[in-house]
Design a protein around this motif. Structure first.
Motif, PDB file in Angstrom:
ATOM      1  N   ILE A  30       1.362  -1.234   0.292  1.00 43.23           N
ATOM      2  CA  ILE A  30      -0.212   0.073   0.250  1.00 43.23           C
ATOM      3  C   ILE A  30       0.760   1.371  -0.331  1.00 43.23           C
ATOM      4  N   PRO A  31       1.795   1.341   1.083  1.00 43.68           N
ATOM      5  CA  PRO A  31       2.638   2.923   1.191  1.00 43.68           C
ATOM      6  C   PRO A  31       3.290   2.660  -0.699  1.00 43.68           C
ATOM      7  N   ASN A  32       4.462   1.582  -0.393  1.00 42.85           N
ATOM      8  CA  ASN A  32       4.263   1.467  -2.256  1.00 42.85           C
ATOM      9  C   ASN A  32       3.356   2.282  -3.147  1.00 42.85           C
ATOM     10  N   TYR A  33       2.585   1.723  -3.406  1.00 42.14           N
ATOM     11  CA  TYR A  33       2.047   1.907  -4.131  1.00 42.14           C
ATOM     12  C   TYR A  33       1.350   3.510  -4.522  1.00 42.14           C
ATOM     13  N   TYR A  34       0.912   3.851  -3.659  1.00 42.80           N
ATOM     14  CA  TYR A  34       0.059   5.103  -2.717  1.00 42.80           C
ATOM     15  C   TYR A  34       1.433   5.997  -3.393  1.00 42.80           C
ATOM     16  N   GLY A  35       2.667   5.486  -2.780  1.00 42.19           N
ATOM     17  CA  GLY A  35       4.361   6.585  -2.677  1.00 42.19           C
ATOM     18  C   GLY A  35       4.438   6.747  -4.830  1.00 42.19           C
ATOM     19  N   GLU A  36       3.744   6.174  -5.422  1.00 46.24           N
ATOM     20  CA  GLU A  36       4.057   5.700  -7.407  1.00 46.24           C
ATOM     21  C   GLU A  36       3.764   7.190  -7.103  1.00 46.24           C
ATOM     22  N   ILE A  37       1.964   6.847  -6.891  1.00 46.21           N
ATOM     23  CA  ILE A  37       0.822   8.160  -7.246  1.00 46.21           C
ATOM     24  C   ILE A  37       1.136   9.641  -6.632  1.00 46.21           C
ATOM     25  N   LEU A  38       1.877   9.937  -5.658  1.00 50.30           N
ATOM     26  CA  LEU A  38       2.238  10.936  -5.257  1.00 50.30           C
ATOM     27  C   LEU A  38       3.353  11.940  -6.017  1.00 50.30           C
TER      28      LEU A  38
END
Ligand SMILES: *[C@@H]1O[C@H](CO)[C@@H](O)[C@H](O)[C@H]1NC(C)=O
Ligand SMILES: *[C@@H]1O[C@H](CO)[C@@H](O)[C@H](O)[C@H]1NC(C)=O
Ligand SMILES: *[C@@H]1O[C@H](CO)[C@@H](O)[C@H](O)[C@H]1NC(C)=O
Ligand SMILES: *[C@@H]1O[C@H](CO)[C@@H](O)[C@H](O)[C@H]1NC(C)=O
Ligand SMILES: *[C@@H]1O[C@H](CO)[C@@H](O)[C@H](O)[C@H]1NC(C)=O
Ligand SMILES: *[C@@H]1O[C@H](CO)[C@@H](O)[C@H](O)[C@H]1NC(C)=O
Ligand SMILES: *[C@@H]1O[C@H](CO)[C@@H](O)[C@H](O)[C@H]1NC(C)=O
Length: 606
Positions: free
Chosen positions: A462-470
């Motif tokens: 979750i943080p990994n893909y959220y990070g990608e969006i950010l």
């Protein structure tokens, strides 16, 4: 083959929303940037391109008009004049020049010049009349009188017209020896090299042309890219001949199986089982570990199970049919992950013949989608639905199919259903958030990530893909915070999930922020390579940093390793093309003339 983007490749790209696509696109930009920083742009172009050729042309025209005392503007006039000159100057037999060594020995330097110029003009005349053999005879004699790069160039044009590419290469090479930046000849030689499939030489010439053109010539750049791609495909095909199919990175396998409902142990097998059943049990147990070692062990055990069940002898009536089908199903999926779709398809057919489950059809759908057989894939999904309309994986992968074909509304519906039926599939939550983001609703996406984080507090995904969006939104700082969290969560887990992805993501985004981040990026990527030795992404990213630091040899090795590790042809070709382009740059640096040209262009820029 090369323009077929496999479902799997896109599948992966879709999961890693921005990073995978971003890193690879970055590499291209990077290659161009390197070339550009080494050379100048527009300012250098005046000394290059067609201009030296053009001035040469003017000179030779002047010379000729002086000797013939005529103004020669019209083509017809030129021809008449050339014929007249011929008659006067040198012996002709049967319409071809016949000049003995003795005659030549008798000529003054001035006469040699004049004869040579006249012979060249007559050669041009024959060339225009498409009499290439005659033209070659004229140019050959012109060359006996005077060694001139233009005559070699002229004769090479005849050979090109005759498709005699070996001789084109010989003559253009002579011309280039005399005049290294003879762009017309460099291009002609490149074309012949390309036709003879001597791609490295073609690339070398085209790269030189881009330097002469100050990188402002798009058509040369396109040619270079085309040849580079052809060459890379050839290299990859050559490597594939000796390829032993291998498992991809553990994080790739983990995200593949992670999107399925957790396998429960098939009925009738346990730790105490023996023979085939024990192999199957141990295989599933090892898959459960979700580690690189676990996957390697599972690979061997599944093969042993398939062999021990003696699947060729079984029928759908056999008591072991169901368990054997499960073994075949996993054997197929492992082969699929190893990019051996033919063997995978064969195993899945056997599984279906014995005892299909909904998942068996979903696997076959993936194999079909991977080779762009979407109708068949949809039929497989239908079959799965018939067996169990509530089978969550079916909806997840259907959603994935729609997502990749850009049908986001249908994808959303199916992902939602998948999430309802299997609330433990973290990827369904992520994909739903990504769809919101793709639809322009960042706030909603963010809320969904936050909600998912509450449900899966230990999930690094979750943080990994959220990070990608950010990061995709340009908020690199906030993105890095998420990547750090993802790395930390991954480290705390005994299993692989995102593996080295957060490290790679962080490195790739910060390195785009500026050179001052390169040291940190290198550290992160070195760590990523150690953490996940099979990650082609870690290697290709580290290679780019090495290249930036002028560690060319290390970069080449890393690019080549990345190509070997990559699962799909597309990824292999891309990594190989970076390796080959880097080799080309290295070779260029050893060419004193080109190096001087680069420096000249750089000086002109300052
Ligand atoms: C060219 O000239 C030489 C004399 O210089 C002669 O022996 C020879 O036969 C001529 N060639 C042709 C093809 O006529
Ligand atoms: C070369 O020149 C000499 C002296 O001018 C002349 O005698 C001889 O015939 C010439 N030879 C040829 C082949 O033109
Ligand atoms: C020969 O070279 C001249 C000067 O570069 C050029 O104008 C002419 O077109 C060339 N002819 C051929 C057949 O390449
Ligand atoms: C390509 O051309 C170069 C230079 O002419 C030569 O040395 C090399 O052997 C050629 N390679 C192939 C594969 O033909
Ligand atoms: C680009 O390069 C090609 C090949 O050298 C040449 O024919 C063309 O005129 C060049 N274009 C420009 C805009 O310089
Ligand atoms: C794998 O894990 C699942 C879920 O924890 C469990 O139900 C299953 O029995 C395990 N399989 C084996 C073979 O250990
Ligand atoms: C999945 O998408 C298709 C295409 O829009 C749709 O027909 C189907 O109803 C969806 N399935 C679910 C469960 O929403």
């Amino acid at each position: 083959m090369s323009d077929r983007t496999s479902f799997f490749a896109r599948n992966k790209a879709a999961i890693a929303v921005a990073a995978v696509a971003g890193v690879t696109a970055g590499a291209y930009i990077y290659y161009n940037a390197v070339s550009q920083s080494q050379t100048s742009s527009e300012s250098g172009s005046s000394a290059t391109g067609a201009s030296p050729e053009a001035s040469k042309k003017k000179k030779s025209k002047k010379k000729k008009s002086a000797s013939s005392k005529k103004s020669a503007d019209e083509k017809t006039e030129e021809a008449v004049e050339a014929a007249a000159t011929t008659a006067k100057l040198y012996p002709v037999v049967n319409g071809l020049p016949n000049i003995s060594e003795e005659t030549i020995a008798n000529l003054s330097e001035k006469e040699k010049e004049e004869w040579a110029a006249a012979l060249k003009e007559d050669g041009n005349h024959e060339f225009k009349a498409k009499k290439y053999d005659a033209a070659i005879a004229y140019y050959t004699d012109a060359l006996r009188l005077k060694v001139d790069p233009v005559f070699f160039s002229n004769r090479s044009a005849c050979y090109a017209a005759l498709n005699d590419h070996e001789n084109v290469i010989k003559d253009t090479s002579e011309a280039i020896k005399l005049k290294p930046d003879y762009t017309k000849c460099v291009l002609r030689r490149a074309t012949s090299y390309e036709i003879l499939e001597n791609y490295t030489e073609a690339m070398y010439d085209l790269t030189a042309l881009t330097i002469y053109g100050g990188f402002s010539n798009k058509s040369v750049e396109q040619l270079l890219e085309r040849v580079l791609k052809k060459h890379s495909i050839k290299v990859v095909e050559e490597n594939l001949k000796n390829r032993v199919p291998e498992l991809p990175s553990a994080s790739t396998i983990c995200s593949f199986f992670g999107a399925f409902v957790q396998e429960t142990t098939p009925e009738g097998i346990s730790e105490e089982s023996e023979g085939a059943d024990k192999f199957l049990f141990d295989a599933l147990k090892n898959l459960n570990y979700s580690t690189a070692e676990g996957y390697e062990a599972a690979d061997t055990l599944i093969n042993q199970a398939v062999a021990a069940y003696n699947v060729e002898e079984l029928t759908n009536e056999s008591p072991n049919a169901g368990k054997a089908a499960v073994a075949l199903e996993y054997s197929a999926s492992i082969k699929f992950l190893k990019n051996d779709p033919t063997s995978a398809a064969s195993d899945i057919e056997k599984a279906i013949a014995l005892k299909p489950r909904p998942r068996t059809y979903v696997f076959r759908a993936l194999i079909n989608a991977d080779k762009s057989s979407f109708t068949e894939a949809n039929q497989d999904f239908e079959q799965a639905k018939k067996l169990n309309p509530e089978f969550p994986d079916l909806y997840y992968h259907l959603g994935q199919l729609y997502y990749l074909t850009g049908e986001l509304a249908a994808a959303e519906e199916n992902f939602t259903r998948a999430k309802e039926l299997n609330p433990d599939n973290v990827y369904a939550y992520i994909q739903l958030a990504c769809i919101k983001y793709k639809n322009g609703d960042f706030k909603e996406a963010e809320d969904m990530f936050t909600a998912a984080k509450l449900k899966f507090p230990t999930s690094p995904e979750i943080p990994n893909y959220y990070g990608e969006i950010l990061a995709d939104r340009g908020d690199v700082k906030a993105a890095c915070k998420q990547f750090d969290t993802a790395s930390r969560l991954q480290k705390a887990l005994p299993t692989f999930s995102v593996g080295a992805l957060p490290l790679i993501n962080k490195a790739s985004f910060i390195s785009r922020e500026g050179l001052e981040h390169f040291d940190e990026a290198e550290k992160l990527l070195t760590e990523a390579c150690e953490l996940d030795p099979k990650s082609e992404l870690a290697r290709i990213s580290l290679a780019q940093i090495k290249l930036q630091n002028d560690q060319v040899d290390e970069a080449i090795v890393l690019f080549e390793e990345s190509s070997k590790l990559a699962r799909t042809i597309e990824e292999k070709v891309q990594a190989t093309s970076f390796a080959e382009a880097t080799k080309m740059q290295k070779r260029l640096k050893n060419d004193p003339f080109l190096t001087a040209k680069i420096q000249e262009a750089m000086a002109a820029r300052m």
